[in-house]
Design a protein around this motif. Structure first.
Motif, PDB file in Angstrom:
ATOM      1  N   UNK A 110       0.686  -0.891  -0.299  1.00 37.59           N
ATOM      2  CA  UNK A 110      -0.442   0.325   0.047  1.00 37.59           C
ATOM      3  C   UNK A 110       0.736   1.446   0.359  1.00 37.59           C
ATOM      4  N   UNK A 111       0.287   2.227  -0.692  1.00 33.64           N
ATOM      5  CA  UNK A 111       1.822   2.814  -0.658  1.00 33.64           C
ATOM      6  C   UNK A 111       0.694   4.922  -0.322  1.00 33.64           C
ATOM      7  N   UNK A 121       4.756   6.844   1.095  1.00 33.46           N
ATOM      8  CA  UNK A 121       5.324   5.962   2.239  1.00 33.46           C
ATOM      9  C   UNK A 121       4.314   4.567   1.284  1.00 33.46           C
ATOM     10  N   UNK A 122       5.447   3.069   1.715  1.00 34.15           N
ATOM     11  CA  UNK A 122       5.249   1.984   1.177  1.00 34.15           C
ATOM     12  C   UNK A 122       5.057   0.939   2.702  1.00 34.15           C
ATOM     13  N   UNK A 123       3.615   0.511   2.445  1.00 31.64           N
ATOM     14  CA  UNK A 123       3.975  -0.618   3.747  1.00 31.64           C
ATOM     15  C   UNK A 123       3.185  -2.072   3.043  1.00 31.64           C
ATOM     16  N   UNK A 124       3.702  -2.641   3.322  1.00 28.44           N
ATOM     17  CA  UNK A 124       2.792  -3.976   2.871  1.00 28.44           C
ATOM     18  C   UNK A 124       1.572  -4.211   3.531  1.00 28.44           C
ATOM     19  N   UNK A 125       0.886  -5.401   2.955  1.00 26.53           N
ATOM     20  CA  UNK A 125      -0.664  -5.527   3.526  1.00 26.53           C
ATOM     21  C   UNK A 125      -1.100  -6.381   3.096  1.00 26.53           C
ATOM     22  N   UNK A 126      -1.705  -7.010   3.946  1.00 28.01           N
ATOM     23  CA  UNK A 126      -2.132  -8.637   3.244  1.00 28.01           C
ATOM     24  C   UNK A 126      -4.005  -8.523   3.428  1.00 28.01           C
ATOM     25  N   UNK A 127      -4.345  -9.753   2.760  1.00 33.23           N
ATOM     26  CA  UNK A 127      -5.936  -9.986   3.388  1.00 33.23           C
ATOM     27  C   UNK A 127      -6.554  -9.730   5.038  1.00 33.23           C
ATOM     28  N   UNK A 128      -5.011 -11.304   5.637  1.00 32.14           N
ATOM     29  CA  UNK A 128      -5.219 -11.345   6.999  1.00 32.14           C
ATOM     30  C   UNK A 128      -5.192 -10.367   7.695  1.00 32.14           C
ATOM     31  N   UNK A 129      -4.151  -9.331   7.123  1.00 32.09           N
ATOM     32  CA  UNK A 129      -4.719  -7.688   8.093  1.00 32.09           C
ATOM     33  C   UNK A 129      -5.663  -7.567   8.032  1.00 32.09           C
ATOM     34  N   UNK A 130      -6.656  -6.922   6.736  1.00 35.72           N
ATOM     35  CA  UNK A 130      -7.345  -6.558   6.911  1.00 35.72           C
ATOM     36  C   UNK A 130      -8.336  -7.362   7.725  1.00 35.72           C
ATOM     37  N   UNK A 131      -8.419  -8.376   7.667  1.00 38.37           N
ATOM     38  CA  UNK A 131      -9.745  -9.339   8.395  1.00 38.37           C
ATOM     39  C   UNK A 131      -8.925  -9.124   9.935  1.00 38.37           C
ATOM     40  N   UNK A 132      -8.417  -9.114  10.361  1.00 38.48           N
ATOM     41  CA  UNK A 132      -8.105  -9.019  11.971  1.00 38.48           C
ATOM     42  C   UNK A 132      -8.181  -8.028  12.369  1.00 38.48           C
ATOM     43  N   UNK A 133      -8.245  -6.397  10.667  1.00 39.71           N
ATOM     44  CA  UNK A 133      -8.630  -4.575  11.357  1.00 39.71           C
ATOM     45  C   UNK A 133     -10.310  -5.405  11.152  1.00 39.71           C
ATOM     46  N   UNK A 134     -10.646  -5.630  10.212  1.00 43.92           N
ATOM     47  CA  UNK A 134     -12.792  -6.272  10.505  1.00 43.92           C
ATOM     48  C   UNK A 134     -13.202  -6.558  12.118  1.00 43.92           C
ATOM     49  N   UNK A 135     -12.254  -7.529  12.298  1.00 43.53           N
ATOM     50  CA  UNK A 135     -13.110  -7.945  13.881  1.00 43.53           C
ATOM     51  C   UNK A 135     -12.088  -7.195  14.830  1.00 43.53           C
ATOM     52  N   UNK A 136     -11.244  -6.154  14.753  1.00 40.49           N
ATOM     53  CA  UNK A 136     -11.509  -5.751  15.767  1.00 40.49           C
ATOM     54  C   UNK A 136     -12.343  -4.112  15.461  1.00 40.49           C
TER      55      UNK A 136
END
Length: 178
Positions: A110-111, A121-136
């Motif tokens: 993600x830029x 600013x570039x950071x790696x992002x995954x489906x798992x990280x996004x799913x964890x955020x929705x759970x939080x």
């Protein structure tokens, strides 16, 4: 042009971005509900209807400063607002990003703009990280509702506070982490 929705190719990454976007909107709704629970000022609540997440958090913090809530309620709501700020920042990183394949060839990056003419600013992002955020966000929304209820309505005659979640209890299918 195809009209058959089942024939479209599914993209788990974009679907996860959509779920994060929806979770952000649900967070805003919960912040408005929390504000309504802790402040008895209809003008502020009306003004909050058109505000973004940052402003809603500010309004809730203002209500805690000028309101008349018990210290333990203020502490619990403040903790929820701190978590909401972190979720907002993570949501913004995901929703407002330009996506590209990682230079390594593994995953997606993600830029996000650092500022005008400063680059990204570039950071790696995954489906798992996004799913964890929705759970939080789902767990946070439950905690905000409980904290807001317990601060006002739960103390009214004939009403009872909502007890804390028990270990292993789920929220919208999510088991909160300790």
């Amino acid at each position: 042009m195809t009209t058959d929705a089942t024939s479209r190719e599914r993209n788990p990454f974009l679907e996860a971005v959509g779920r994060v976007t929806l979770a952000g909107a649900e967070l805003d709704i919960s912040l408005k509900g929390l504000l309504g629970a802790i402040v008895l000022e209809p003008t502020l609540i009306m003004y909050a209807n058109s505000q973004n997440t940052s402003k809603l958090i500010e309004f809730c913090k203002l209500a805690l400063k000028v309101g008349h809530l018990a210290d333990e309620d203020v502490a619990e709501i403040s903790g929820c607002l701190g978590r909401a700020e972190k979720c907002r920042d993570r949501r913004n990183t995901i929703v407002h990003a330009i996506y590209a394949l990682a230079e390594s060839g593994n995953g997606v990056e993600a830029m996000n703009p650092m500022g005008k003419k400063l680059g990204y600013r570039v950071s790696s992002i995954s489906v798992e990280q996004m799913e964890a955020l929705t759970d939080e966000v789902a767990v946070l929304r439950d905690d905000m509702f409980r904290a807001g209820w317990n601060a006002r309505a739960g103390k009214m005659p004939g009403m009872r506070p909502i007890p804390p979640r028990t270990s292993g209890q789920t929220v919208n299918g999510v088991t909160p982490k300790k």
